[in-house]
Write a protein that holds these residues in place. Structure first.
Motif, PDB file in Angstrom:
ATOM      1  N   TYR A 192      -2.332   5.621  11.046  1.00 18.26           N
ATOM      2  CA  TYR A 192      -2.326   4.471  12.173  1.00 18.26           C
ATOM      3  C   TYR A 192      -1.755   3.387  11.756  1.00 18.26           C
ATOM      4  CZ  TYR A 192      -6.601   4.037   9.442  1.00 18.26           C
ATOM      5  OH  TYR A 192      -7.161   3.919   8.364  1.00 18.26           O
ATOM      6  N   CYS A 193      -1.582   3.248  10.359  1.00 20.51           N
ATOM      7  CA  CYS A 193      -1.494   1.949   9.820  1.00 20.51           C
ATOM      8  C   CYS A 193       0.105   1.328   9.499  1.00 20.51           C
ATOM      9  CB  CYS A 193      -2.261   1.853   8.616  1.00 20.51           C
ATOM     10  SG  CYS A 193      -2.288   0.215   7.684  1.00 20.51           S
ATOM     11  N   ARG A 233      -6.516  10.336   5.884  1.00 19.34           N
ATOM     12  CA  ARG A 233      -7.533   9.315   5.035  1.00 19.34           C
ATOM     13  C   ARG A 233      -7.894   9.912   3.656  1.00 19.34           C
ATOM     14  NH1 ARG A 233      -8.110   4.257   5.039  1.00 19.34           N
ATOM     15  NH2 ARG A 233     -10.456   4.316   4.511  1.00 19.34           N
ATOM     16  N   CYS A 272       0.845  -1.140   0.030  1.00 19.85           N
ATOM     17  CA  CYS A 272       0.020  -0.272   0.063  1.00 19.85           C
ATOM     18  C   CYS A 272       0.789   1.247  -0.041  1.00 19.85           C
ATOM     19  CB  CYS A 272      -0.859   0.106   1.213  1.00 19.85           C
ATOM     20  SG  CYS A 272      -1.876   1.325   1.373  1.00 19.85           S
ATOM     21  N   HIS A 327     -11.050   1.888  -1.327  1.00 17.08           N
ATOM     22  CA  HIS A 327     -10.634   3.286  -0.580  1.00 17.08           C
ATOM     23  C   HIS A 327     -11.526   4.283  -0.971  1.00 17.08           C
ATOM     24  CE1 HIS A 327      -8.525   6.217   1.308  1.00 17.08           C
ATOM     25  NE2 HIS A 327      -7.642   5.488   1.736  1.00 17.08           N
ATOM     26  N   ASN A 331      -0.630   4.314   0.757  1.00 20.70           N
ATOM     27  CA  ASN A 331      -1.077   5.306   1.390  1.00 20.70           C
ATOM     28  C   ASN A 331      -0.641   6.083   2.672  1.00 20.70           C
ATOM     29  OD1 ASN A 331      -3.284   6.111  -0.359  1.00 20.70           O
ATOM     30  ND2 ASN A 331      -4.104   4.026  -0.042  1.00 20.70           N
ATOM     31  N   PHE A 332       0.052   5.113   3.522  1.00 13.91           N
ATOM     32  CA  PHE A 332       0.602   5.745   4.851  1.00 13.91           C
ATOM     33  C   PHE A 332      -0.663   6.538   5.437  1.00 13.91           C
ATOM     34  CE2 PHE A 332       4.196   4.795   2.299  1.00 13.91           C
ATOM     35  CZ  PHE A 332       5.121   4.285   3.207  1.00 13.91           C
ATOM     36  N   CYS A 333      -1.673   5.808   5.686  1.00 15.73           N
ATOM     37  CA  CYS A 333      -2.659   6.403   6.764  1.00 15.73           C
ATOM     38  C   CYS A 333      -2.206   6.450   8.125  1.00 15.73           C
ATOM     39  CB  CYS A 333      -3.869   5.283   6.750  1.00 15.73           C
ATOM     40  SG  CYS A 333      -4.850   5.262   5.334  1.00 15.73           S
ATOM     41  N   GLN A 368      -4.945  -4.560  -0.248  1.00 15.01           N
ATOM     42  CA  GLN A 368      -5.216  -3.594   0.657  1.00 15.01           C
ATOM     43  C   GLN A 368      -5.954  -2.378   0.231  1.00 15.01           C
ATOM     44  OE1 GLN A 368      -2.179  -5.360   1.449  1.00 15.01           O
ATOM     45  NE2 GLN A 368      -3.201  -5.870   3.369  1.00 15.01           N
ATOM     46  N   VAL A 424       0.624  -1.565   7.714  1.00 12.41           N
ATOM     47  CA  VAL A 424       0.830  -2.310   6.407  1.00 12.41           C
ATOM     48  C   VAL A 424       1.823  -1.680   5.514  1.00 12.41           C
ATOM     49  CG1 VAL A 424      -0.445  -2.709   4.418  1.00 12.41           C
ATOM     50  CG2 VAL A 424      -1.550  -3.172   6.738  1.00 12.41           C
ATOM     51  N   PRO A 425       2.170  -0.477   5.179  1.00 11.69           N
ATOM     52  CA  PRO A 425       2.797  -0.030   4.144  1.00 11.69           C
ATOM     53  C   PRO A 425       4.376  -0.537   4.702  1.00 11.69           C
ATOM     54  CG  PRO A 425       1.296   1.577   4.598  1.00 11.69           C
ATOM     55  CD  PRO A 425       1.112   0.725   5.703  1.00 11.69           C
TER      56      PRO A 425
HETATM   57  S1  SF4 Z   1      -5.392   1.639   6.113  1.00  7.39           S
HETATM   58 FE1  SF4 Z   1      -5.637   0.822   4.217  1.00  7.39          FE
HETATM   59  S2  SF4 Z   1      -5.220   2.266   2.723  1.00  7.39           S
HETATM   60 FE2  SF4 Z   1      -4.499   2.973   4.698  1.00  7.39          FE
HETATM   61  S3  SF4 Z   1      -2.386   2.621   4.879  1.00  7.39           S
HETATM   62 FE3  SF4 Z   1      -3.396   0.693   5.676  1.00  7.39          FE
HETATM   63  S4  SF4 Z   1      -3.609  -0.495   4.168  1.00  7.39           S
HETATM   64 FE4  SF4 Z   1      -3.261   1.380   2.965  1.00  7.39          FE
END
Ligand code: SF4
Length: 419
Positions: A141-142, A255, A135, A216, A137-139, A179, A144-145
């Motif tokens: 709180y996340c 977001r 991903c 998204h 996006n680098f939200c 994602q 995942v990236p």
């Molecule tokens: S919440 Fe979803 S869109 Fe946002 S960084 Fe995490 S995986 Fe990516």
């Protein structure tokens, strides 16, 4: 014959990876076993998206390490989001682990075996197909990236080829995973998008249903909404995480949309796709979320009335923007209270939505048996249970709904559409 055991936690992406890893291992001559203490190879497919998931992973790792100490011949491997660039720390903390590999990075002992492409050899009637990893996006709180890296789309032809092969093995429904599936294709030479991919997959003979997640709100296009409305195999279910009903919180979360834009999008989707089911994700207790801001999230959910809401308590994850910039200043008891409020609200909304299906006849795809009953899903993703003495697995079956609850439906068979 050697036996393998895979323990999986986390999102559908992890479940898909585990399915594929299992197929690889079966090609190597391993047999699956449901008991870790009988296995010669134990793989832990981890998730660290929330603190609660990470704690479960760590506890499991400790118990698997003790198992390995009592049975020194067992090979222990860890994959998933726990394995990131800080592998050295993982080695230090869990020295008994023999292999650590990132999601999709199969270790040498698998690669050297020159196996066929990683496809489930005994796929379920409904199978997952990853289409984009990572991903961008680098939200705030996340995690995942940081753990899954930047977006990498799989070529459209590779995906269609894989889906054709799955259908050849009896699969009736595929769920395309990413994602952020709305980002699909932007990094490929011809820049196909998700609508193009759905259009291509819709032509595959024998495939009955196509699903996809997660969308998204900042990236979902009008073209995609039109494709969902038009393509007959694409199911009317959209997972569109809102995360908050307050613009300041959405901004702090990075977001990239406002509450007003989110409302607009839902209105557009509902007007173009009649009967669409909608699912959303919400985080409560984000740093400095006031009672009033939380109430705006409650209002959003009351107004938009989703079929499903996944609510999570905010927990700071290492390296994320929120963990570096904001204090985790909402007490856990308060976060849990907010979570309960949303769960109770959603229970009553889902009960009302599902009650409308009473006495209706709905087609489901039967996925298998659970607790002595057959279970399957409607196109809109609702779980349906029924009794039948015949083998119904993989059949499209019409069910008359006799009982509803916020979480599932029950009914009896009216007819089978396919055998
Ligand atoms: S919440 Fe979803 S869109 Fe946002 S960084 Fe995490 S995986 Fe990516």
């Amino acid at each position: 014959m050697p036996q393998y055991y895979i323990w999986t936690i986390g999102c559908q992406m992890n479940k898909a990876e585990s399915e594929r890893l299992g197929s690889y291992l079966e090609q190597l001559g391993y047999q699956p076993t449901p008991a870790a203490d009988e296995a010669d190879l134990v793989v832990l497919n981890s998730c660290v998206v929330r603190q609660s998931a990470e704690s479960r992973v760590i506890n499991k790792l400790y118990s698997l390490q003790s198992l390995q100490m009592s049975r020194p011949g067992v090979t222990l491997a860890v994959t998933g989001c726990l394995v990131d660039s800080e592998v050295d720390q993982l080695k230090k903390d869990f020295p008994q682990v023999d292999y650590r590999f990132k999601p999709g990075d199969y270790p040498q002992w698998l690669e050297k075996a020159e196996l066929r492409p990683v496809l489930p050899q005994h796929p379920a009637p409904s199978s997952f197909v990853p289409i984009i990893q990572g991903c961008n996006n680098f939200c705030a709180y996340c995690i995942v990236p940081y753990r899954r890296g930047r977006e990498r789309s799989r070529p459209l032809k590779e995906i269609t080829g894989e889906v054709k092969e799955l259908v050849h093995h009896g699969v009736k429904e595929v769920t395309l995973l990413g994602q952020n599936v709305d980002s699909y294709g932007h990094d490929l030479p011809d820049k196909p998008d998700l609508a193009d991919l759905l259009t291509e997959l819709n032509t595959i003979e024998g495939l009955a249903r196509i699903r996809f997640l997660t969308n998204h709100p900042k990236d979902m296009s009008t073209k995609l909404i039109a494709a969902i409305a038009y393509l007959d195999k694409v199911c009317e279910l959209i997972c569109l995480p809102a995360q908050s009903g307050n613009n300041d919180i959405l901004k702090a979360m990075r977001r990239g949309y406002t509450v007003e834009r989110y409302h607009q999008l839902i209105t557009q989707i509902r007007s173009k796709i009649p009967g669409v089911a909608l699912s959303t994700d919400v985080i409560v207790g984000f740093p400095s979320e006031s009672n009033q801001q939380f109430q705006q999230t409650v209002n959003l959910l009351s107004e938009l009335r989703f079929d499903t809401v996944h609510v999570a308590v905010y927990s700071p994850r290492p390296r994320t923007i929120a963990s570096r910039q904001f204090e985790d200043n909402i007490p856990l008891a308060e976060k849990r209270e907010r979570l309960d409020i949303i769960e109770q609200l959603q229970e009553s909304i889902a009960a009302e939505i599902n009650a409308r299906l009473l006495d209706q006849t709905i087609e489901i795809l039967v996925e298998g048996r659970k607790k002595g009953k057959w279970q399957g899903r409607t196109r809109s993703g609702k779980l349906v249970f029924f009794n039948n003495n015949n083998d119904c697995s993989g059949q499209l079956t019409k069910i008359r709904i006799e009982k509803t609850s916020p979480w599932s439906l029950q009914g009896k068979v009216e007819s089978n559409s396919t055998n």
